[in-house]
Design a protein around this motif. Sequence first.
Motif, mmCIF file in Angstrom:
data_model
loop_
_atom_site.group_PDB
_atom_site.id
_atom_site.type_symbol
_atom_site.label_atom_id
_atom_site.label_comp_id
_atom_site.label_asym_id
_atom_site.label_seq_id
_atom_site.Cartn_x
_atom_site.Cartn_y
_atom_site.Cartn_z
ATOM 1 N N CYS A 15 -5.571 28.957 -9.705
ATOM 2 C CA CYS A 15 -4.324 28.323 -9.269
ATOM 3 C C CYS A 15 -4.208 28.188 -7.757
ATOM 4 N N GLY A 16 -5.060 28.859 -6.995
ATOM 5 C CA GLY A 16 -4.989 28.799 -5.541
ATOM 6 C C GLY A 16 -4.522 30.089 -4.893
ATOM 7 N N MET A 17 -4.282 31.120 -5.674
ATOM 8 C CA MET A 17 -3.836 32.411 -5.158
ATOM 9 C C MET A 17 -5.029 33.217 -4.647
ATOM 10 N N ASN A 18 -4.831 33.908 -3.535
ATOM 11 C CA ASN A 18 -5.821 34.847 -3.023
ATOM 12 C C ASN A 18 -5.512 36.195 -3.653
ATOM 13 N N CYS A 19 -6.277 36.587 -4.659
ATOM 14 C CA CYS A 19 -6.020 37.830 -5.393
ATOM 15 C C CYS A 19 -6.152 39.072 -4.513
ATOM 16 N N MET A 20 -6.886 38.982 -3.420
ATOM 17 C CA MET A 20 -7.043 40.135 -2.525
ATOM 18 C C MET A 20 -5.698 40.597 -1.985
ATOM 19 N N VAL A 21 -4.766 39.666 -1.796
ATOM 20 C CA VAL A 21 -3.473 40.009 -1.200
ATOM 21 C C VAL A 21 -2.349 40.073 -2.234
ATOM 22 N N CYS A 22 -2.718 40.084 -3.497
ATOM 23 C CA CYS A 22 -1.739 40.212 -4.579
ATOM 24 C C CYS A 22 -1.183 41.631 -4.599
ATOM 25 N N SER A 93 -5.112 25.347 -2.341
ATOM 26 C CA SER A 93 -6.158 24.747 -3.172
ATOM 27 C C SER A 93 -6.762 23.520 -2.498
ATOM 28 N N LEU A 94 -5.918 22.677 -1.937
ATOM 29 C CA LEU A 94 -6.405 21.469 -1.268
ATOM 30 C C LEU A 94 -7.220 21.827 -0.023
ATOM 31 N N PHE A 95 -6.808 22.893 0.671
ATOM 32 C CA PHE A 95 -7.583 23.346 1.828
ATOM 33 C C PHE A 95 -8.985 23.750 1.391
ATOM 34 N N VAL A 96 -9.073 24.514 0.298
ATOM 35 C CA VAL A 96 -10.382 24.939 -0.211
ATOM 36 C C VAL A 96 -11.197 23.723 -0.630
ATOM 37 N N LYS A 97 -10.577 22.790 -1.300
ATOM 38 C CA LYS A 97 -11.277 21.584 -1.752
ATOM 39 C C LYS A 97 -11.844 20.804 -0.568
ATOM 40 N N ASN A 99 -12.120 21.954 2.805
ATOM 41 C CA ASN A 99 -12.774 22.706 3.878
ATOM 42 C C ASN A 99 -13.713 23.803 3.403
ATOM 43 N N GLY A 100 -13.671 24.095 2.123
ATOM 44 C CA GLY A 100 -14.560 25.118 1.572
ATOM 45 C C GLY A 100 -13.901 26.481 1.435
ATOM 46 N N MET A 101 -14.390 27.212 0.461
ATOM 47 C CA MET A 101 -13.877 28.541 0.137
ATOM 48 C C MET A 101 -14.105 29.520 1.284
ATOM 49 N N GLU A 102 -15.277 29.474 1.885
ATOM 50 C CA GLU A 102 -15.623 30.442 2.926
ATOM 51 C C GLU A 102 -14.636 30.400 4.090
ATOM 52 N N LEU A 103 -14.308 29.210 4.583
ATOM 53 C CA LEU A 103 -13.367 29.090 5.692
ATOM 54 C C LEU A 103 -11.977 29.573 5.286
ATOM 55 N N PHE A 104 -11.549 29.198 4.093
ATOM 56 C CA PHE A 104 -10.238 29.639 3.624
ATOM 57 C C PHE A 104 -10.157 31.167 3.578
ATOM 58 N N LEU A 105 -11.144 31.798 2.973
ATOM 59 C CA LEU A 105 -11.116 33.255 2.831
ATOM 60 C C LEU A 105 -11.269 33.964 4.173
ATOM 61 N N ARG A 106 -12.001 33.379 5.091
ATOM 62 C CA ARG A 106 -12.078 33.941 6.451
ATOM 63 C C ARG A 106 -10.708 33.906 7.119
ATOM 64 N N ASN A 107 -10.011 32.771 6.982
ATOM 65 C CA ASN A 107 -8.660 32.639 7.543
ATOM 66 C C ASN A 107 -7.689 33.622 6.889
ATOM 67 N N GLU A 108 -7.801 33.772 5.584
ATOM 68 C CA GLU A 108 -6.931 34.692 4.853
ATOM 69 C C GLU A 108 -7.177 36.133 5.291
ATOM 70 N N ARG A 109 -8.420 36.464 5.523
ATOM 71 C CA ARG A 109 -8.762 37.816 5.973
ATOM 72 C C ARG A 109 -8.046 38.121 7.289
ATOM 73 N N LYS A 110 -8.095 37.178 8.215
ATOM 74 C CA LYS A 110 -7.413 37.365 9.505
ATOM 75 C C LYS A 110 -5.903 37.480 9.308
ATOM 76 N N ARG A 111 -5.367 36.635 8.478
ATOM 77 C CA ARG A 111 -3.918 36.569 8.263
ATOM 78 C C ARG A 111 -3.353 37.830 7.614
ATOM 79 N N TYR A 112 -4.098 38.431 6.688
ATOM 80 C CA TYR A 112 -3.569 39.534 5.889
ATOM 81 C C TYR A 112 -4.205 40.896 6.187
ATOM 82 N N THR A 113 -4.848 41.037 7.351
ATOM 83 C CA THR A 113 -5.366 42.338 7.750
ATOM 84 C C THR A 113 -4.334 43.019 8.647
#
Length: 137
Positions: A15-22, A93-97, A99-113
């Motif tokens: 669905c587009g959720m980052n489960c790491m930050v759930c 979801s559109l960002f991943v589509k 720009n790719g999963m890797e960039l999205f998850l890298r950004n999420e890591r920065k945002r939620y650390t």
Amino acid sequence: MKMPEAIGSQMFAPCGMNCMVCFTHCSTKKACGGCLGNDESKPGHCRTCLRKNCAAERELSYCYECSDFPCRRIRDLDRSYRKRYGVSLIEQSLFVKENGMELFLRNERKRYTCTACGGVISLHDHQCSECGRVTSG
């Protein structure tokens, strides 16, 4: 739990959720492996998720791969997440589509650390899983 060096792609839900930050992942002693992981330690609502099951029935990994995206179920969930948490699962979801999963998850890591201790900040309650610090979100 400390934020890992990299968030694995199995932590990106259909669905587009980052489960790491759930909240459920962050707050449990036996954290689940994400929507695409095994069902062993998942809460019941995650095991029976209509969006995940729909994607699987259509032989898709992610909802954004579907010709019906965003469907009513995704729009309803997105509306709820935008209102309650200030996050759009459709936009993610559109960002991943695009720009790719890797960039999205890298950004999420920065945002939620957590800047105080390096723990994972929950999207749902903005609390660090490690030190308990609550951020403004």
